[in-house]
Design a protein around this motif. Structure first.
Motif, PDB file in Angstrom:
ATOM      1  N   LEU A  48     -24.194  29.246  12.654  1.00 31.24           N
ATOM      2  CA  LEU A  48     -24.023  27.976  13.349  1.00 31.24           C
ATOM      3  C   LEU A  48     -25.152  27.728  14.341  1.00 31.24           C
ATOM      4  CD1 LEU A  48     -20.179  28.084  13.982  1.00 31.24           C
ATOM      5  CD2 LEU A  48     -21.394  26.686  12.306  1.00 31.24           C
ATOM      6  N   LEU A  49     -25.583  28.765  15.051  1.00 29.24           N
ATOM      7  CA  LEU A  49     -26.695  28.626  15.996  1.00 29.24           C
ATOM      8  C   LEU A  49     -27.998  28.309  15.276  1.00 29.24           C
ATOM      9  CD1 LEU A  49     -25.848  31.469  18.515  1.00 29.24           C
ATOM     10  CD2 LEU A  49     -25.756  29.006  18.928  1.00 29.24           C
ATOM     11  N   ASP A  50     -28.215  28.931  14.124  1.00 25.72           N
ATOM     12  CA  ASP A  50     -29.402  28.619  13.322  1.00 25.72           C
ATOM     13  C   ASP A  50     -29.374  27.163  12.866  1.00 25.72           C
ATOM     14  OD1 ASP A  50     -30.360  31.189  13.600  1.00 25.72           O
ATOM     15  OD2 ASP A  50     -29.610  31.871  11.638  1.00 25.72           O
ATOM     16  N   ILE A  55     -31.241  21.408  13.484  1.00 29.19           N
ATOM     17  CA  ILE A  55     -30.964  20.014  13.854  1.00 29.19           C
ATOM     18  C   ILE A  55     -31.832  19.596  15.019  1.00 29.19           C
ATOM     19  CG2 ILE A  55     -29.184  18.500  14.824  1.00 29.19           C
ATOM     20  CD1 ILE A  55     -27.114  20.121  13.203  1.00 29.19           C
ATOM     21  N   LYS A  56     -31.976  20.457  16.017  1.00 26.92           N
ATOM     22  CA  LYS A  56     -32.799  20.135  17.194  1.00 26.92           C
ATOM     23  C   LYS A  56     -34.260  19.935  16.806  1.00 26.92           C
ATOM     24  CE  LYS A  56     -30.193  22.365  20.898  1.00 26.92           C
ATOM     25  NZ  LYS A  56     -30.254  23.449  21.902  1.00 26.92           N
ATOM     26  N   GLU A  57     -34.751  20.709  15.874  1.00 25.73           N
ATOM     27  CA  GLU A  57     -36.141  20.592  15.451  1.00 25.73           C
ATOM     28  C   GLU A  57     -36.401  19.292  14.701  1.00 25.73           C
ATOM     29  OE1 GLU A  57     -37.031  24.087  13.178  1.00 25.73           O
ATOM     30  OE2 GLU A  57     -36.926  25.406  14.928  1.00 25.73           O
ATOM     31  N   ASN A  58     -35.419  18.777  14.013  1.00 22.99           N
ATOM     32  CA  ASN A  58     -35.587  17.572  13.204  1.00 22.99           C
ATOM     33  C   ASN A  58     -35.365  16.284  13.991  1.00 22.99           C
ATOM     34  OD1 ASN A  58     -36.200  18.991  10.856  1.00 22.99           O
ATOM     35  ND2 ASN A  58     -34.046  19.248  10.352  1.00 22.99           N
ATOM     36  N   THR A  59     -34.989  16.390  15.255  1.00 23.40           N
ATOM     37  CA  THR A  59     -34.768  15.161  16.028  1.00 23.40           C
ATOM     38  C   THR A  59     -35.885  14.905  16.992  1.00 23.40           C
ATOM     39  OG1 THR A  59     -33.430  16.346  17.666  1.00 23.40           O
ATOM     40  CG2 THR A  59     -32.268  15.216  15.891  1.00 23.40           C
TER      41      THR A  59
END
Length: 59
Positions: A48-50, A55-59
Motif C-alpha cells: 500500500l505504501l508503494d 500515486i504521489k509521483e504521478n501527480t
C-alpha cells in the motif's frame, strides 16, 4: 418598474406561507439502517505504501 429596480412597496406586499404540515419533508430516521461493515485488505502495508508513492509521483 424596470428589471433590477427596487420598489419599497414590494417589501410590504410580500406574503409568506408559514403553515407547515407535519407530513411535509423527510424524516431522518425514516431511512436509518443498523448494521456492520467489514473490510478485507489483501495487500500488505508495504504494498500500500508503494502504491501511495506511485500515486504521489504521478501527480
Amino acid at each position: 418598474m424596470g428589471f433590477g429596480s427596487y420598489d419599497e412597496t414590494e417589501q410590504d406586499n410580500q406574503e409568506y406561507d408559514t403553515d407547515f404540515e407535519d407530513d411535509d419533508g423527510v424524516s431522518a430516521e425514516e431511512n436509518a439502517h443498523d448494521g456492520d461493515v467489514e473490510f478485507e485488505f489483501t495487500a500488505s502495508n508495504d504494498e500500500l505504501l508503494d502504491r501511495l508513492e506511485d500515486i504521489k509521483e504521478n501527480t
